[in-house]
Motif scaffolding. Structure first.
Motif, short mmCIF file in Angstrom:
data_model
loop_
_atom_site.label_atom_id
_atom_site.label_comp_id
_atom_site.label_asym_id
_atom_site.label_seq_id
_atom_site.Cartn_x
_atom_site.Cartn_y
_atom_site.Cartn_z
N ASP A 79 34.41 29.40 54.55
CA ASP A 79 34.54 28.71 53.29
C ASP A 79 36.04 29.25 52.78
OD1 ASP A 79 34.41 27.97 50.43
OD2 ASP A 79 33.22 29.65 49.98
N VAL A 80 36.74 28.07 52.88
CA VAL A 80 38.21 28.33 52.68
C VAL A 80 38.70 28.25 51.05
CG1 VAL A 80 40.71 27.72 53.10
CG2 VAL A 80 39.08 27.57 54.92
N ASP A 81 38.69 29.33 50.41
CA ASP A 81 39.21 29.24 49.12
C ASP A 81 40.63 30.23 49.17
OD1 ASP A 81 40.09 29.88 46.62
OD2 ASP A 81 37.86 30.26 45.89
N LYS A 82 41.74 29.52 49.33
CA LYS A 82 42.92 30.28 49.64
C LYS A 82 43.13 31.22 48.32
CE LYS A 82 47.66 29.86 51.31
NZ LYS A 82 48.71 28.63 51.83
N LEU A 83 43.15 30.77 47.02
CA LEU A 83 43.54 31.64 46.12
C LEU A 83 42.69 32.73 46.22
CD1 LEU A 83 44.12 28.95 43.25
CD2 LEU A 83 46.04 30.34 44.37
N GLN A 84 41.35 32.73 46.14
CA GLN A 84 40.68 34.18 46.24
C GLN A 84 40.87 34.77 47.54
OE1 GLN A 84 38.46 35.11 44.04
NE2 GLN A 84 37.94 36.76 45.31
N ALA A 85 41.24 34.01 48.44
CA ALA A 85 41.54 34.89 49.77
C ALA A 85 42.95 35.70 49.52
CB ALA A 85 41.72 33.91 51.02
N LEU A 86 43.66 35.13 48.98
CA LEU A 86 45.36 35.83 48.76
C LEU A 86 45.00 37.26 47.77
CD1 LEU A 86 47.56 32.84 48.27
CD2 LEU A 86 47.71 34.55 49.86
N LYS A 87 44.09 36.71 46.74
CA LYS A 87 43.91 37.91 45.69
C LYS A 87 43.16 39.01 46.46
CE LYS A 87 42.15 36.10 41.94
NZ LYS A 87 41.45 35.62 40.87
N GLU A 88 41.99 38.72 47.36
CA GLU A 88 41.33 39.83 48.18
C GLU A 88 42.60 40.46 49.07
OE1 GLU A 88 38.27 37.80 50.07
OE2 GLU A 88 36.96 37.47 48.21
N LEU A 89 43.44 39.71 49.51
CA LEU A 89 44.20 40.32 50.55
C LEU A 89 45.02 41.09 49.96
CD1 LEU A 89 45.77 40.29 53.43
CD2 LEU A 89 47.03 38.41 52.89
N GLU A 90 45.60 40.70 48.70
CA GLU A 90 46.36 41.87 47.76
C GLU A 90 45.82 42.93 47.55
OE1 GLU A 90 48.70 41.68 43.65
OE2 GLU A 90 47.72 39.88 44.03
N GLN A 91 44.45 42.96 47.13
CA GLN A 91 43.65 44.01 46.86
C GLN A 91 43.78 45.07 48.04
OE1 GLN A 91 39.78 42.61 45.40
NE2 GLN A 91 40.59 42.41 43.44
N ASP A 92 43.45 44.50 49.19
CA ASP A 92 43.41 45.05 50.47
C ASP A 92 44.68 45.79 50.95
OD1 ASP A 92 40.52 44.75 50.66
OD2 ASP A 92 41.09 42.83 52.32
#
Length: 133
Positions: A79-92
């Motif tokens: 499930d590719v939601d790039k904006l959400q993935a970027l937000k999670e990546l930033e948190q990590d």
């Protein structure tokens, strides 16, 4: 699918399993549409509790890596939601980079490591889906 669990690690077993499946997807060892072993099969294969495997699969579903199908079981479905993935990546990365800074790891060393790791995956399908070349 090859899975190796470190029973002496401080990291929870279900997280180790989740991480190895995500790496398997990134390295294309596991592809979209592939079916993961049943909870029972995987638990027996690696010698862990079925509830642990079930928890890993549930987390993978919540994170958008698998869909749970009653007939097929856990199926890789990104499930590719790039904006959400970027937000999670930033948190990590916030904590990872803070730890690196505390250990005197330079920006250049971080960039070199990230580039090497990113190149090791070579997942062209993800790049195509996101419109990158």
């Amino acid at each position: 699918m090859y899975v190796e669990i470190d029973f002496n690690s401080d990291e929870a077993i279900y997280i180790q399993l989740r991480n190895q499946i995500i790496i398997g997807i990134a390295t294309e060892e596991i592809k979209e549409g592939d079916t993961l072993p049943s909870v029972r099969q995987l638990a027996e294969l690696i010698g862990i509790n079925m509830h642990t495997v079930n928890k890993a699969y549930t987390v993978l579903r919540q994170e958008g890596f698998v869909k749970l199908d009653r007939r097929k079981g856990a199926v890789i479905a990104l499930d590719v939601d790039k904006l959400q993935a970027l937000k999670e990546l930033e948190q990590d990365l916030t904590v990872v980079l803070a730890r690196a800074i505390c250990k005197n790891i330079s920006r250049a060393e971080v960039h070199q490591l990230v580039d090497a790791l990113f190149d090791s995956y070579g997942n062209l399908d993800c790049k195509k889906k996101s419109g990158e070349q």
